[in-house]
Design a protein around this motif. Structure first.
Motif, PDB file in Angstrom:
ATOM      1  N   LEU A 257       0.856  -1.184   0.000  1.00  0.00           N
ATOM      2  CA  LEU A 257       0.000   0.000   0.000  1.00  0.00           C
ATOM      3  C   LEU A 257       0.889   1.230   0.000  1.00  0.00           C
ATOM      4  CD1 LEU A 257      -2.911   1.131   0.187  1.00  0.00           C
ATOM      5  CD2 LEU A 257      -2.649   1.081   2.672  1.00  0.00           C
ATOM      6  N   GLU A 258       0.706   2.064  -0.999  1.00  0.00           N
ATOM      7  CA  GLU A 258       1.531   3.274  -1.140  1.00  0.00           C
ATOM      8  C   GLU A 258       1.251   4.254  -0.009  1.00  0.00           C
ATOM      9  OE1 GLU A 258       2.139   6.954  -4.290  1.00  0.00           O
ATOM     10  OE2 GLU A 258       0.628   5.424  -4.688  1.00  0.00           O
ATOM     11  N   SER A 259       2.305   4.879   0.479  1.00  0.00           N
ATOM     12  CA  SER A 259       2.155   5.930   1.479  1.00  0.00           C
ATOM     13  C   SER A 259       3.338   6.869   1.368  1.00  0.00           C
ATOM     14  CB  SER A 259       2.074   5.345   2.890  1.00  0.00           C
ATOM     15  OG  SER A 259       3.345   4.891   3.301  1.00  0.00           O
ATOM     16  N   LEU A 260       3.237   7.991   2.041  1.00  0.00           N
ATOM     17  CA  LEU A 260       4.331   8.952   2.070  1.00  0.00           C
ATOM     18  C   LEU A 260       4.285   9.712   3.377  1.00  0.00           C
ATOM     19  CD1 LEU A 260       3.036  12.059   1.117  1.00  0.00           C
ATOM     20  CD2 LEU A 260       2.564  10.569  -0.785  1.00  0.00           C
ATOM     21  N   MET A 261       5.403  10.335   3.682  1.00  0.00           N
ATOM     22  CA  MET A 261       5.490  11.139   4.892  1.00  0.00           C
ATOM     23  C   MET A 261       5.267  12.596   4.519  1.00  0.00           C
ATOM     24  SD  MET A 261       6.039   9.114   7.447  1.00  0.00           S
ATOM     25  CE  MET A 261       6.608  10.178   8.760  1.00  0.00           C
ATOM     26  N   VAL A 262       4.421  13.266   5.260  1.00  0.00           N
ATOM     27  CA  VAL A 262       4.201  14.701   5.120  1.00  0.00           C
ATOM     28  C   VAL A 262       4.601  15.289   6.465  1.00  0.00           C
ATOM     29  CG1 VAL A 262       2.529  16.528   4.695  1.00  0.00           C
ATOM     30  CG2 VAL A 262       2.300  14.342   3.499  1.00  0.00           C
ATOM     31  N   GLY A 263       5.771  15.892   6.496  1.00  0.00           N
ATOM     32  CA  GLY A 263       6.334  16.297   7.783  1.00  0.00           C
ATOM     33  C   GLY A 263       6.615  15.029   8.566  1.00  0.00           C
ATOM     34  N   GLY A 264       6.044  14.894   9.721  1.00  0.00           N
ATOM     35  CA  GLY A 264       6.203  13.688  10.527  1.00  0.00           C
ATOM     36  C   GLY A 264       4.994  12.782  10.471  1.00  0.00           C
ATOM     37  N   LEU A 265       4.075  13.046   9.535  1.00  0.00           N
ATOM     38  CA  LEU A 265       2.822  12.305   9.483  1.00  0.00           C
ATOM     39  C   LEU A 265       2.794  11.347   8.298  1.00  0.00           C
ATOM     40  CD1 LEU A 265       0.471  15.354  10.090  1.00  0.00           C
ATOM     41  CD2 LEU A 265       1.257  13.696  11.775  1.00  0.00           C
ATOM     42  N   ARG A 266       2.361  10.124   8.518  1.00  0.00           N
ATOM     43  CA  ARG A 266       2.214   9.137   7.458  1.00  0.00           C
ATOM     44  C   ARG A 266       0.861   9.353   6.790  1.00  0.00           C
ATOM     45  NH1 ARG A 266       5.538   6.163   4.812  1.00  0.00           N
ATOM     46  NH2 ARG A 266       6.671   5.882   6.742  1.00  0.00           N
ATOM     47  N   ARG A 267       0.866   9.495   5.478  1.00  0.00           N
ATOM     48  CA  ARG A 267      -0.370   9.688   4.725  1.00  0.00           C
ATOM     49  C   ARG A 267      -0.428   8.714   3.554  1.00  0.00           C
ATOM     50  NH1 ARG A 267      -1.944  11.514   8.771  1.00  0.00           N
ATOM     51  NH2 ARG A 267      -2.428  13.664   9.199  1.00  0.00           N
ATOM     52  N   VAL A 268      -1.646   8.354   3.159  1.00  0.00           N
ATOM     53  CA  VAL A 268      -1.881   7.424   2.063  1.00  0.00           C
ATOM     54  C   VAL A 268      -2.618   8.192   0.971  1.00  0.00           C
ATOM     55  CG1 VAL A 268      -3.068   5.293   1.406  1.00  0.00           C
ATOM     56  CG2 VAL A 268      -2.038   5.488   3.673  1.00  0.00           C
ATOM     57  N   PRO A 269      -2.101   8.194  -0.266  1.00  0.00           N
ATOM     58  CA  PRO A 269      -2.833   8.855  -1.347  1.00  0.00           C
ATOM     59  C   PRO A 269      -4.244   8.273  -1.459  1.00  0.00           C
ATOM     60  CG  PRO A 269      -0.631   8.296  -2.076  1.00  0.00           C
ATOM     61  CD  PRO A 269      -0.827   7.645  -0.723  1.00  0.00           C
ATOM     62  N   ALA A 270      -5.213   9.126  -1.750  1.00  0.00           N
ATOM     63  CA  ALA A 270      -6.610   8.708  -1.764  1.00  0.00           C
ATOM     64  C   ALA A 270      -6.879   7.595  -2.767  1.00  0.00           C
ATOM     65  CB  ALA A 270      -7.512   9.911  -2.042  1.00  0.00           C
ATOM     66  N   ASP A 271      -6.091   7.523  -3.839  1.00  0.00           N
ATOM     67  CA  ASP A 271      -6.316   6.476  -4.836  1.00  0.00           C
ATOM     68  C   ASP A 271      -5.549   5.186  -4.536  1.00  0.00           C
ATOM     69  OD1 ASP A 271      -3.812   7.559  -5.334  1.00  0.00           O
ATOM     70  OD2 ASP A 271      -4.030   7.493  -7.504  1.00  0.00           O
ATOM     71  N   ALA A 272      -4.707   5.174  -3.518  1.00  0.00           N
ATOM     72  CA  ALA A 272      -3.885   4.005  -3.200  1.00  0.00           C
ATOM     73  C   ALA A 272      -4.699   2.787  -2.747  1.00  0.00           C
ATOM     74  CB  ALA A 272      -2.829   4.358  -2.160  1.00  0.00           C
ATOM     75  N   PRO A 273      -5.738   2.929  -1.914  1.00  0.00           N
ATOM     76  CA  PRO A 273      -6.510   1.734  -1.550  1.00  0.00           C
ATOM     77  C   PRO A 273      -7.147   1.055  -2.765  1.00  0.00           C
ATOM     78  CG  PRO A 273      -6.942   3.470   0.030  1.00  0.00           C
ATOM     79  CD  PRO A 273      -6.150   4.088  -1.090  1.00  0.00           C
ATOM     80  N   ALA A 274      -7.674   1.831  -3.696  1.00  0.00           N
ATOM     81  CA  ALA A 274      -8.274   1.252  -4.905  1.00  0.00           C
ATOM     82  C   ALA A 274      -7.207   0.577  -5.764  1.00  0.00           C
ATOM     83  CB  ALA A 274      -9.005   2.328  -5.701  1.00  0.00           C
ATOM     84  N   ALA A 275      -6.019   1.174  -5.861  1.00  0.00           N
ATOM     85  CA  ALA A 275      -4.928   0.586  -6.635  1.00  0.00           C
ATOM     86  C   ALA A 275      -4.482  -0.738  -6.006  1.00  0.00           C
ATOM     87  CB  ALA A 275      -3.755   1.559  -6.725  1.00  0.00           C
ATOM     88  N   TYR A 276      -4.422  -0.782  -4.690  1.00  0.00           N
ATOM     89  CA  TYR A 276      -4.061  -2.012  -3.983  1.00  0.00           C
ATOM     90  C   TYR A 276      -5.068  -3.115  -4.309  1.00  0.00           C
ATOM     91  CZ  TYR A 276      -3.921  -5.347  -0.147  1.00  0.00           C
ATOM     92  OH  TYR A 276      -3.898  -6.504   0.588  1.00  0.00           O
ATOM     93  N   LEU A 277      -6.356  -2.800  -4.238  1.00  0.00           N
ATOM     94  CA  LEU A 277      -7.387  -3.792  -4.534  1.00  0.00           C
ATOM     95  C   LEU A 277      -7.316  -4.256  -5.983  1.00  0.00           C
ATOM     96  CD1 LEU A 277     -10.426  -2.353  -2.569  1.00  0.00           C
ATOM     97  CD2 LEU A 277      -9.028  -4.330  -1.995  1.00  0.00           C
TER      98      LEU A 277
END
Length: 77
Positions: A47-67
């Protein structure tokens, strides 16, 4: 008597544009899995994710891409 469960929606979710990034908890809700499972998917790179500052965030389209990837893998097997 039974008590109906009602999911509340914050006004910002209704009025604003759709989110570009999700928290891990929001991504977990999208996938209907727990946060721990969602973090495991992130840790393994499924599952794609990235860090924004110190916060882990998941792009909104990443869950659909994973599925979509999981479905394609299942069809190929």
């Amino acid at each position: 008597m039974s008590i109906a469960t009602v999911e509340t929606v914050r006004p910002t979710e209704v009025d604003g544009p759709p989110p570009v990034l999700l928290t891990v908890a929001e991504a977990a809700r999208c996938l209907r899995v727990g946060r721990t499972t969602c973090f495991a998917l992130i840790r393994t790179g499924e599952l794609e994710s990235l860090m924004v500052g110190g916060l882990r965030r998941v792009p909104a389209d990443a869950p659909a891409a994973y599925l979509a990837r999981r479905r394609a893998e299942r069809r190929a097997a």
